[in-house]
Write a protein that holds these residues in place. Sequence first.
Motif, PDB file in Angstrom:
ATOM      1  N   ASN A 161       4.656 -12.729  -9.205  1.00 16.28           N
ATOM      2  CA  ASN A 161       4.374 -11.744  -8.168  1.00 16.28           C
ATOM      3  C   ASN A 161       3.945 -10.416  -8.773  1.00 16.28           C
ATOM      4  O   ASN A 161       3.009  -9.764  -8.299  1.00 16.28           O
ATOM      5  CB  ASN A 161       5.611 -11.553  -7.294  1.00 16.28           C
ATOM      6  N   THR A 162       4.614 -10.026  -9.864  1.00 10.48           N
ATOM      7  CA  THR A 162       4.238  -8.798 -10.559  1.00 10.48           C
ATOM      8  C   THR A 162       2.833  -8.913 -11.138  1.00 10.48           C
ATOM      9  O   THR A 162       2.034  -7.973 -11.063  1.00 10.48           O
ATOM     10  CB  THR A 162       5.236  -8.499 -11.685  1.00 10.48           C
ATOM     11  N   ILE A 163       2.525 -10.064 -11.726  1.00  9.89           N
ATOM     12  CA  ILE A 163       1.179 -10.281 -12.275  1.00  9.89           C
ATOM     13  C   ILE A 163       0.134 -10.215 -11.163  1.00  9.89           C
ATOM     14  O   ILE A 163      -0.937  -9.611 -11.326  1.00  9.89           O
ATOM     15  CB  ILE A 163       1.114 -11.636 -13.004  1.00  9.89           C
ATOM     16  N   GLY A 164       0.445 -10.835 -10.014  1.00  5.98           N
ATOM     17  CA  GLY A 164      -0.496 -10.802  -8.900  1.00  5.98           C
ATOM     18  C   GLY A 164      -0.771  -9.388  -8.422  1.00  5.98           C
ATOM     19  O   GLY A 164      -1.923  -9.023  -8.140  1.00  5.98           O
ATOM     20  N   ILE A 165       0.283  -8.580  -8.340  1.00  7.87           N
ATOM     21  CA  ILE A 165       0.105  -7.188  -7.927  1.00  7.87           C
ATOM     22  C   ILE A 165      -0.717  -6.429  -8.963  1.00  7.87           C
ATOM     23  O   ILE A 165      -1.571  -5.616  -8.623  1.00  7.87           O
ATOM     24  CB  ILE A 165       1.480  -6.525  -7.727  1.00  7.87           C
ATOM     25  N   GLY A 166      -0.455  -6.712 -10.246  1.00 10.05           N
ATOM     26  CA  GLY A 166      -1.235  -6.068 -11.294  1.00 10.05           C
ATOM     27  C   GLY A 166      -2.705  -6.453 -11.238  1.00 10.05           C
ATOM     28  O   GLY A 166      -3.589  -5.613 -11.429  1.00 10.05           O
ATOM     29  N   ILE A 167      -2.981  -7.718 -10.951  1.00  9.37           N
ATOM     30  CA  ILE A 167      -4.372  -8.153 -10.809  1.00  9.37           C
ATOM     31  C   ILE A 167      -5.027  -7.430  -9.638  1.00  9.37           C
ATOM     32  O   ILE A 167      -6.174  -6.977  -9.726  1.00  9.37           O
ATOM     33  CB  ILE A 167      -4.436  -9.682 -10.610  1.00  9.37           C
ATOM     34  N   GLY A 168      -4.301  -7.315  -8.536  1.00 11.10           N
ATOM     35  CA  GLY A 168      -4.845  -6.598  -7.387  1.00 11.10           C
ATOM     36  C   GLY A 168      -5.141  -5.145  -7.688  1.00 11.10           C
ATOM     37  O   GLY A 168      -6.058  -4.550  -7.114  1.00 11.10           O
ATOM     38  N   ASN A 169      -4.379  -4.561  -8.628  1.00  7.87           N
ATOM     39  CA  ASN A 169      -4.579  -3.153  -8.972  1.00  7.87           C
ATOM     40  C   ASN A 169      -5.873  -2.926  -9.741  1.00  7.87           C
ATOM     41  O   ASN A 169      -6.405  -1.816  -9.746  1.00  7.87           O
ATOM     42  CB  ASN A 169      -3.389  -2.659  -9.801  1.00  7.87           C
ATOM     43  N   VAL A 170      -6.387  -3.966 -10.421  1.00  7.27           N
ATOM     44  CA  VAL A 170      -7.612  -3.803 -11.206  1.00  7.27           C
ATOM     45  C   VAL A 170      -8.834  -4.395 -10.504  1.00  7.27           C
ATOM     46  O   VAL A 170      -9.955  -4.167 -10.937  1.00  7.27           O
ATOM     47  CB  VAL A 170      -7.461  -4.448 -12.602  1.00  7.27           C
ATOM     48  N   LEU A 171      -8.614  -5.158  -9.424  1.00  9.98           N
ATOM     49  CA  LEU A 171      -9.743  -5.702  -8.676  1.00  9.98           C
ATOM     50  C   LEU A 171     -10.481  -4.580  -7.959  1.00  9.98           C
ATOM     51  O   LEU A 171      -9.865  -3.691  -7.382  1.00  9.98           O
ATOM     52  CB  LEU A 171      -9.273  -6.738  -7.654  1.00  9.98           C
ATOM     53  N   ARG A 172     -11.779  -4.621  -7.974  1.00 13.90           N
ATOM     54  CA  ARG A 172     -12.560  -3.554  -7.347  1.00 13.90           C
ATOM     55  C   ARG A 172     -13.387  -4.059  -6.160  1.00 13.90           C
ATOM     56  O   ARG A 172     -13.396  -3.458  -5.104  1.00 13.90           O
ATOM     57  CB  ARG A 172     -13.472  -2.888  -8.376  1.00 13.90           C
ATOM     58  N   ASN A 173     -14.101  -5.143  -6.349  1.00 19.00           N
ATOM     59  CA  ASN A 173     -15.030  -5.603  -5.314  1.00 19.00           C
ATOM     60  C   ASN A 173     -14.672  -6.969  -4.757  1.00 19.00           C
ATOM     61  O   ASN A 173     -15.522  -7.645  -4.180  1.00 19.00           O
ATOM     62  CB  ASN A 173     -16.452  -5.632  -5.887  1.00 19.00           C
ATOM     63  N   ALA A 174     -13.413  -7.391  -4.945  1.00 22.26           N
ATOM     64  CA  ALA A 174     -13.012  -8.698  -4.433  1.00 22.26           C
ATOM     65  C   ALA A 174     -12.973  -8.667  -2.909  1.00 22.26           C
ATOM     66  O   ALA A 174     -12.474  -7.713  -2.305  1.00 22.26           O
ATOM     67  CB  ALA A 174     -11.653  -9.085  -4.990  1.00 22.26           C
ATOM     68  N   GLU A 175     -13.501  -9.719  -2.275  1.00 23.81           N
ATOM     69  CA  GLU A 175     -13.522  -9.823  -0.823  1.00 23.81           C
ATOM     70  C   GLU A 175     -12.186 -10.401  -0.354  1.00 23.81           C
ATOM     71  O   GLU A 175     -11.837 -11.529  -0.714  1.00 23.81           O
ATOM     72  CB  GLU A 175     -14.664 -10.728  -0.380  1.00 23.81           C
ATOM     73  N   PRO A 176     -11.393  -9.658   0.437  1.00 24.38           N
ATOM     74  CA  PRO A 176     -10.069 -10.140   0.847  1.00 24.38           C
ATOM     75  C   PRO A 176     -10.093 -11.506   1.523  1.00 24.38           C
ATOM     76  O   PRO A 176      -9.213 -12.336   1.297  1.00 24.38           O
ATOM     77  CB  PRO A 176      -9.560  -9.053   1.791  1.00 24.38           C
ATOM     78  N   ARG A 177     -11.121 -11.781   2.358  1.00 20.86           N
ATOM     79  CA  ARG A 177     -11.151 -13.055   3.080  1.00 20.86           C
ATOM     80  C   ARG A 177     -11.385 -14.237   2.134  1.00 20.86           C
ATOM     81  O   ARG A 177     -10.992 -15.358   2.441  1.00 20.86           O
ATOM     82  CB  ARG A 177     -12.236 -13.015   4.159  1.00 20.86           C
TER      83      ARG A 177
END
Length: 458
Positions: free
Chosen positions: A326-342
């Motif tokens: 879960n921590t890794i997932g949050i960290g990945i989300g913190n560096v994602l810039r143009n990822a489409e949520p859907r």
Amino acid sequence: MSDPSTPLPPGGSARSGAARFRSGTGRGVRAIGRGVRRAGSATGRGASYTFRQARRASRAEGAGETGLYRLIEMHVFNTGGDAAVAVALAGTLFFAQPGEARGHVALFLGLTMLPFAVVAPLLGPFLDRFSYGRRWAIGVTMAARAILCLTMTGAASHNSIALYPAALGCLVSSKAYGVARAASIPRLLPERLTLVKANSRISLSGVIGGALVGGLAALASTLGGPGWALRVAFVAFAIATVLAVLLPPQADSVAGETPQRLRDALRYKVPGPVVRALRANAGLRMLSGFLTMFMAFLLRQHPLPGWEHHANILMALVIGAAGVGNTIGIGIGNVLRNAEPRVVVLVVLLADTAAAVVCAVLYGLTTAVALGLTAGICQGLGKLALDATIQHEVPERSRTSAFARSETLLQLSWVIGGFIGIAMPMVPRIGLGVLAGLMLGWACFVVVSGRGLSQVQN
């Protein structure tokens, strides 16, 4: 200069030795004192440096100008308090009496989660109707949990039934905070941050707070019992209450908004992209609930070969992998810039499904840890994508109501998964096979129904 032939007075040699001993002891004590002072000074400088770096990170990319940093700092203590409450409840309910543990856990789920399904849908529309008081609403959720922690202190010591309604109050207050907080983020969002990245930064601060305060609560619980963990939670929530009051006025801004009637909020139709994200996250939470309950009891009663005398370590490896993920997932989300949520929500659902199938077919330590890690990463990323979808697709006047529905659905999905996990026989192939079948069926449903939602929307 004295004559060497002159005899020393009686006891002179002893007094001289004692003097030298006292002098040496004094120098040693002073040296130790200097060492302690230097160590303390170094520790203080290190703590001060860490604190400054944390504050600098919370204010980066415009968060300091808009006031988002105050929400980040408050979330540290909120999540820390929730972690301390979880530590206290785990020491009281989970595995406290091995022969009755499954019944106790099922009772806890039933008494605290199912009533929440009735209460939570009303929280969002209520906050939508009175959106100008969101700061005070957040503060009330903190203060209520602080008071309930003191109430639970005595109940936990005597294993009283009063623990359950107090735990329900803490849960409802925690979810009400999550709803109000998520609806406040767009009001404080800097221009340089995306919603996904802002949500990730706040969630990451929560991970830090949960680790620090939760660790302190675990130590307090080990030394003094669950009551001391609840006292730690009280302090965390008390600090969070003060920080909630200090949130910037923009969190309550109603500029450009039209007040919404409670009846209209309850009838609000959720947009298609939000429905798709909700369905995908429901599958992620169901797997998480199942994995937590089923694996916790399975690994304790039937450890893997070679781990018969280390069941607790085995559980920590498998279930702890989900927390790390879960921590890794949050960290990945913190560096994602143009990822489409859907797109993100569908990818993580399919990844979770694949991991469940592999673990069911090739059950072992490696696949079990991999499943926990994958479930944590996917849940973290999926929730960030869901929050960003709601914040982008839902109008401000109905956003809090949408978050309330989201939290209710996700919580109930976790509970359903937990109940299924508790009900399963403690046979790895059967339990994990059922989980894999459920995930496959749900993933197919989300993909097929998602196409229908897109066609309707177009």
